[in-house]
Design a protein around this motif. Sequence first.
Motif: not given
Length: 299
Positions: A4-6, A11-13, A24-25, A50-51
Amino acid sequence: MSTPSPYEILGVTPSASMEEIKIAYRRAARATHPDLGGSEEKFKQVQQAFQDITELENPLSHDQTFQKPGEAPRAGFTARPFDERLRKTPQQPKAQMSTEYVPALSDASFTWLSKELSEQRIHGEPRKRGLFANRARLVREATTINLLSKNVLNVLPAARLVNGVSSRQGGHYEHILVAGYRMAVINTMTLPEGYYSFDGNVLRHGNKMTQPPVFNISALQRNFMQMNVMAFTLVLSPTGNRHEPVIEYHRNADPSLGTSPNVLNAAGLVRELKLFLGSGPTPNVVDRAAIAHLREAMY
């Protein structure tokens, strides 16, 4: 199954704003934190995601790093609203341009700060105040100098760090970081790892409450009228984990509202300093007079 991408982890686009990503973070960090019944592995994935999105080598180009081809860059978000228009137009990051000195190093009439001291990146070191040394504070300050040197000064060539500054009004500032005409004032504290909520006044961890150090920067702002001065409190972890402790702001205490202090763990501080200092109008400028005055105030 693909990794999965960051954005998917949080859970955001990819088109989400930095404010949406930040919210979201915090939600994901709380849901996955081991103290709250979550998984340590998932918690680390959230921290890394997030980083990956926000903490890149180039402090001005994180909006474009994960964007799709042809997609317009997203507006950024930082601890306080410091004129985001400076960061919306794709251009060569000013913070990475050649360092300029004001006055120029060749100006023989300027004698407040030598050429050698003007080019020096770090000024001052942890020292005791008064008759007795506080070892815990000295260790915190040394840790912070190392953190800023490796993660901020190496990204912003014109940034200058001055440590141990006292004001005539009696205030003590552990670290002052200057780049261009922006000044970040940083004091530190250490707390055990875990999840903390911040209401703008105290940090709450279970039934325990801790008040961050209170320090007033109004005197600095008056003395450096050309600067945009901002205060930060760095909360360090005893283990050296830059992502701990996890700090979540109450809705009415978010620093973006301009009414609450910036209280951040090490990873958060590095991210916000890059954004604040690196997105200024002239982050590649060293104000030699400002550095000279700060050095005069070192204790």
